[in-house]
Design an enzyme around this catalytic site. Structure first.
Site, PDB file in Angstrom:
ATOM      1  CE1 TYR A   1     -14.794  -9.702 -38.991  1.00  0.00           C
ATOM      2  CE2 TYR A   1     -15.930 -11.532 -37.946  1.00  0.00           C
ATOM      3  CZ  TYR A   1     -15.618 -10.803 -39.075  1.00  0.00           C
ATOM      4  OH  TYR A   1     -16.148 -11.175 -40.286  1.00  0.00           O
TER       5      TYR A   1
ATOM      6  N   GLY B   1     -13.992  -3.874 -44.106  1.00  0.00           N
ATOM      7  CA  GLY B   1     -13.913  -4.487 -42.788  1.00  0.00           C
ATOM      8  C   GLY B   1     -12.554  -5.112 -42.553  1.00  0.00           C
TER       9      GLY B   1
ATOM     10  CG  LEU C   1     -13.680   3.733 -44.242  1.00  0.00           C
ATOM     11  CD1 LEU C   1     -14.732   2.747 -44.737  1.00  0.00           C
ATOM     12  CD2 LEU C   1     -14.183   5.155 -44.377  1.00  0.00           C
TER      13      LEU C   1
END
Length: 264
Positions: free
Chosen positions: A162, A71, A42
């Protein structure tokens, strides 16, 4: 039987959600780099397209639930990967699978953000604006500039990527709440604090971030377990939560309340 797509299904929170939904008798289609029904990266545009194509093919174009757990942590290098997965990997799948969700039964989606998203203000930030404008190259340029600045700014570039991505992805979900609600698709965000996952363990080993992670405990005095976050995500998808839409739900042991007691 409902069909659920879970990104990041091979480990951590995604794996915990997968176990819970499988135990509930649901059909789960996982997306991850390995150990999943769909293998896709991704962090890249091609990988996101492959993930969407695979999800549509395996679901028959009808999806009941989409859970975006995939993530990367702030310790990952280069930091541009963190920005790409944590924001663009999420919003591309939200938009690419929206029509399939509209065909589902009581459809809903849940996005995993982080309580890090609110630990500083992102209002007026060029980085946040670039995310929300869909400018992936612009985001990368800003993150690389932080890495190349040297000193403390370079050391914190991963955290910058982040936290900004997690803030922007929550904002992007809320921006979609009106149109998704009119289409009958619920969309919510969960914002965990520190969770005992392989990603957290990797962060603890990182010399840039390890001490800060280790020393920072929430008011409840412990980190969350993946199954606790999975329980919240599962609830948000249940009929009992049918009127919850467009919300950011913190599950962080009280960190957000302690940091921002007057902001909610």
């Amino acid at each position: 039987m409902t069909t659920t797509i879970i990104t990041g299904s091979a480990s951590g929170m995604g794996a915990a959600v997968r176990r819970r939904l499988l135990a509930d008798g649901e059909r789960v289609i996982g997306i991850d780099l390995r150990d999943a029904e769909i293998h896709a990266d991704l962090s890249t545009r091609h990988g996101r397209e492959a993930a969407i194509d695979g999800a549509l093919s395996q679901s028959g174009g009808r999806i009941d639930k989409l859970i975006c757990c995939a993530g990367l942590g702030p310790h990952v290098d280069p930091a541009t990967l963190v920005a790409s997965v944590n924001y663009f990997g999420v919003v591309t799948l939200l938009d690419g699978l929206f029509e399939a969700l509209r065909q589902g039964k009581a459809p809903c989606a849940v996005v995993v953000s982080s309580n890090s998203a609110t630990l500083q203000s992102w209002a007026g930030s060029p980085l946040r604006d670039a995310y929300l404008a869909g400018d992936e190259d612009g985001v990368h340029a800003l993150v690389r500039a932080a890495q190349e600045a040297g000193g403390e700014q370079a050391a914190q570039a991963g955290y910058l990527a982040y936290a900004s991505a997690k803030n922007a992805v929550a904002a992007a979900a809320r921006q979609r709440a009106a149109s998704w609600g009119r289409a009958g698709v619920r969309l919510n965000v969960v914002a965990p604090g520190a969770v005992e996952t392989p990603m957290l363990q990797a962060g603890l080993r990182d010399p840039r971030y390890g001490d800060a992670i280790r020393d920072f405990l929430p008011p409840l005095g412990r980190r969350a377990q993946p199954d606790e976050v999975a329980a919240l995500i599962a609830f948000l998808c249940r009929p009992e939560a049918a009127y919850l839409h467009g919300n950011v739900v913190f599950i962080d042991g009280g960190v957000d309340a302690a940091q921002r007691p007057l902001a909610f």
